[in-house]
Scaffold this motif. Structure first.
Motif, PDB file in Angstrom:
ATOM      1  N   LYS A   1       1.580   5.957  -4.162  1.00  0.00           N
ATOM      2  CA  LYS A   1       0.573   4.661  -3.264  1.00  0.00           C
ATOM      3  C   LYS A   1      -0.857   4.982  -2.767  1.00  0.00           C
ATOM      4  O   LYS A   1      -0.856   6.503  -2.980  1.00  0.00           O
TER       5      LYS A   1
ATOM      6  N   THR B   1      -2.761   5.880  -0.488  1.00  0.00           N
ATOM      7  CA  THR B   1      -2.734   5.765   1.095  1.00  0.00           C
ATOM      8  C   THR B   1      -3.159   7.643   1.538  1.00  0.00           C
ATOM      9  O   THR B   1      -2.433   7.996   1.143  1.00  0.00           O
ATOM     10  N   VAL B   2      -3.702   7.585   2.722  1.00  0.00           N
ATOM     11  CA  VAL B   2      -4.520   8.241   3.064  1.00  0.00           C
ATOM     12  C   VAL B   2      -3.696   8.985   3.482  1.00  0.00           C
ATOM     13  O   VAL B   2      -3.284  10.589   3.678  1.00  0.00           O
ATOM     14  N   ALA B   3      -2.109   8.790   4.151  1.00  0.00           N
ATOM     15  CA  ALA B   3      -0.690  10.010   4.350  1.00  0.00           C
ATOM     16  C   ALA B   3      -0.428  10.528   2.985  1.00  0.00           C
ATOM     17  O   ALA B   3       0.140  11.720   3.054  1.00  0.00           O
TER      18      ALA B   3
ATOM     19  N   PHE C   1      -2.665  12.695   2.009  1.00  0.00           N
ATOM     20  CA  PHE C   1      -2.808  14.258   3.059  1.00  0.00           C
ATOM     21  C   PHE C   1      -0.909  14.969   2.290  1.00  0.00           C
ATOM     22  O   PHE C   1      -1.794  16.033   2.126  1.00  0.00           O
TER      23      PHE C   1
END
Ligand code: SF4
Ligand code: SF4
Ligand code: SF4
Lengths: 150, 316
Positions: free
Chosen positions: B240, B242-244, B247
Motif C-alpha cells: 500500500k 500509505t505513509v505508515a 515509515f
C-alpha cells in the motif's frame, strides 16, 4: 473475526494494550509463576512468547508502537542466565539502541521498556507489570500511525 | 606530482579492473565506470562532482567474482573509504584483493544547490575546481560559485575527508576540515517536541515513492535480493502507498544499518524526492558513539557493536 474478538475484550477490560515479548525460558515462566501464586496484576498485557530475547527484532518494537500498541515490554533471563548463553547479551544492545532511537521519530520512549525476570521471580514480575502499566495508564492511548495506515 | 592517471598507471599491473568515475551526459554528472582496458585510464576523472560511492558494487563483485590473482582497484574518497572498511570488517570483501586509491576530499557538490546558485542557464561545456571555487563554463560564458555554497549535507558534517584506509593516496584537493558539531542536524530536530518530530517524519516520508533507490545506493545494504521490505513470508510491509508503510520501510533500512552505517550519505543523495533519510541513520550512528564509543568504518579489525556484546556490563 479478529475485530469482533477485539470488541468483546474491549467491553470487558481496559482498552489500553501492552504487548509483552517474553522469553520462553525465564520471563514467560516468571509470568506463569506470578499467575500460579495468584499475584494481582493489571490486565493490560498481551503476551507474545519468543524463544529467547535474542530473537527480539528491534522492528517488533517499532511495528507494535506504530500500529498503536500503547506500550511494549520485553523481558528475558537475567544477563548470564540465558538458556542459549548469550542471547540476552546481544538483545540488550539492540534494545538499548532502539529505545534511544524512538524519540527521534516522535515515539514516546516511556512506552517501551525491557527488563530481566527469572522463572522464579513471580513477585518481581508482578512489580514490573504493575509499574509499567501505571506508566502506560498515565500516558493514555498511543495514536501510533493507525490513522495513516489507509 | 602525481595525477590520477599516473597513479592508476603505476598500479595497473596488479589489478584486473579499476572502479572509478568518468564524465556522464554532461560535465556536471560523472558516472561510475569500470576500467578494464589500459587505454581507458585516460577517461577517469576525480573532482567534487564525483559523488557516487563506488564501494556499493563491491559486495556483489566479491560474491560473483571467480578467484583470480589480481586485485580490484577502486577510487575512494574519505566516506567511501569508511564504507570499504565496514565491508572488510563484516567479511563481505577481502582486503587482500583490494587496491584502494584514496582521495583527499574537498566535499562533493549538491547538484540542485549548484543549479540554484547559477545565474546562467546555457548548457555546460566544462567544470573546473580551484581555490574553493567551482568554475562553470557554458555558452553564456564563465561563472564561479564558491564550493562551500553548494556542498552536500553529508559533507558539511564529514569527519573523515582524508581517507581512513588506502594503499596509495592522491592529494589533489585539500581535505575538508572537520566540523565542530557533526550531529547538528540531528540535534536541531531533537530540539523540537515529540509531536513535531513525528509530524516532521510523516511530512517528509509522505513523499517517499518506495523506489528503494536509497537502499540500493547503500554500500552496506547487502541483502537486497532478500530484503525484508519485499518479503512475503513474513510480510512486514504491505504494498500500500500509505505513509505508515513507507515509515516501516525506513525503519527496516535504519535498524539494519544501526551500528553499521558509515554516514556516507548515499541513501539521501540517491533519493529522487529529497527526503533527508540520512538523518535517521545519523541518529543511530550517534547512539552507537554514545553507548559504545564506536565509529563505524574506521577500524578494519573492529567488530560492529551489534554483532557482539560485553558480558561485563551491568545495570541494563
Ligand atoms: S562526506 Fe567527506 S569524504 Fe565524503 S564526499 Fe563529503 S567531504 Fe568528501
Ligand atoms: S545508510 Fe545511508 S549513510 Fe548509511 S551507509 Fe547506507 S547509504 Fe551510507
Ligand atoms: S530513495 Fe527516496 S523516494 Fe526512494 S524509497 Fe528511498 S526515501 Fe523513498
Amino acid at each position: 473475526m479478529r475485530d469482533e474478538a477485539l470488541n468483546i475484550t474491549n467491553q470487558t477490560e481496559a482498552s489500553l494494550r501492552i504487548v509483552g515479548f517474553l522469553c520462553n525460558w525465564c520471563s514467560y515462566g516468571g509470568a506463569d509463576t506470578a499467575g500460579v501464586c495468584r499475584f494481582r496484576q493489571p490486565p493490560l498485557l498481551r503476551i507474545v512468547r519468543i524463544p529467547c530475547t535474542g530473537r527480539m527484532d528491534p522492528l517488533f518494537v517499532i511495528k507494535a508502537l506504530a500500529q498503536g500498541a500503547d506500550g511494549v515490554l520485553v523481558s528475558g533471563c537475567h544477563p548470564k542466565d540465558c538458556h542459549y548463553a548469550v542471547g540476552n547479551l546481544y538483545a540488550r544492545r539492540r534494545l538499548e539502541m532502539v529505545g534511544r532511537f524512538l524519540p527521534f521519530i516522535g515515539i514516546d520512549p516511556r512506552r517501551f521498556r525491557f527488563t530481566w525476570v527469572s522463572a522464579s521471580e513471580g513477585q518481581r514480575w508482578q512489580q514490573v507489570v504493575t509499574e509499567f502499566s501505571e506508566v502506560i495508564e498515565k500516558l493514555g492511548p498511543n495514536p501510533g500511525l493507525r490513522s495513516h495506515a489507509g | 606530482m602525481n595525477t590520477l592517471q599516473s597513479i592508476v598507471e603505476s598500479i595497473w599491473d596488479q589489478v584486473d579492473v579499476v572502479l572509478g568515475w568518468r564524465v556522464g551526459y554532461d560535465p556536471l554528472h560523472p558516472v561510475p565506470t569500470f576500467v578494464r582496458d589500459r587505454k581507458d585510464i585516460a577517461s577517469l576523472i576525480w573532482n567534487p562532482l564525483c559523488a557516487p560511492n563506488l564501494s556499493v558494487f563491491l559486495a556483489k563483485f566479491f560474491r560473483t567474482a571467480s578467484q583470480r590473482d589480481k586485485k580490484i582497484g577502486i577510487l575512494a574518497k574519505g566516506c567511501d573509504s569508511r564504507s570499504l572498511t565496514a565491508l572488510i570488517q563484516e567479511g563481505l570483501v577481502d582486503r587482500d584483493r583490494l587496491l584502494i586509491v584514496g582521495l583527499t576530499c574537498p566535499g562533493t557538490v549538491d547538484p540542485d544547490a549548484l543549479a540554484a546558485a547559477r545565474t546562467q542557464s546555457g548548457p555546460i561545456t566544462a567544470v573546473a575546481f580551484a581555490n574553493g571555487m567551482v568554475e562553470i563554463t557554458s555558452a553564456d560564458g564563465v561563472e564561479c560559485v564558491p564550493l562551500d555554497r553548494v556542498i552536500e549535507r553529508r559533507c558539511q558534517r564529514c569527519r573523515h575527508a582524508h581517507p581512513v584506509l588506502y594503499d596509495v593516496v592522491l592529494h589533489d584537493f585539500e581535505p575538508r576540515p572537520v566540523p565542530k558539531d557533526p550531529f547538528a542536524h540531528v540535534e536541531a530536530l531533537e530540539n523540537q517536541s515529540l509531536e513535531a518530530r513525528k509530524a516532521f517524519w510523516l511530512k517528509e516520508l509522505e513523499r517517499c515513492l518506495r523506489c528503494y533507490a536509497c537502499r540500493n545506493a547503500c554500500p552496506l545494504c547487502v541483502c537486497q535480493d532478500h530484503c525484508l521490505a519485499e518479503s512475503r513470508t513474513p510480510k512486514w510491509v504491505t504494498q500500500k502507498d500509505t505513509v505508515a508503510d513507507k515509515f516501516l520501510f525506513h525503519m527496516i533500512h535504519t535498524l539494519h544499518l544501526a551500528g553499521r552505517c558509515t554516514e556516507c550519505g548515499e541513501c539521501e543523495r540517491a533519493c529522487p524526492m529529497k527526503i533527508p533519510v540520512g538523518l535517521l541513520k545519523e541518529k543511530t550512528a550517534q547512539i552507537a558513539m554514545d553507548l559504545w564509543h564506536y565509529e563505524s568504518g574506521t577500524d578494519p579489525g573492529a567488530r560492529p557493536p551489534l554483532l557482539s556484546y560485553d558480558a561485563s556490563v551491568t545495570g541494563i
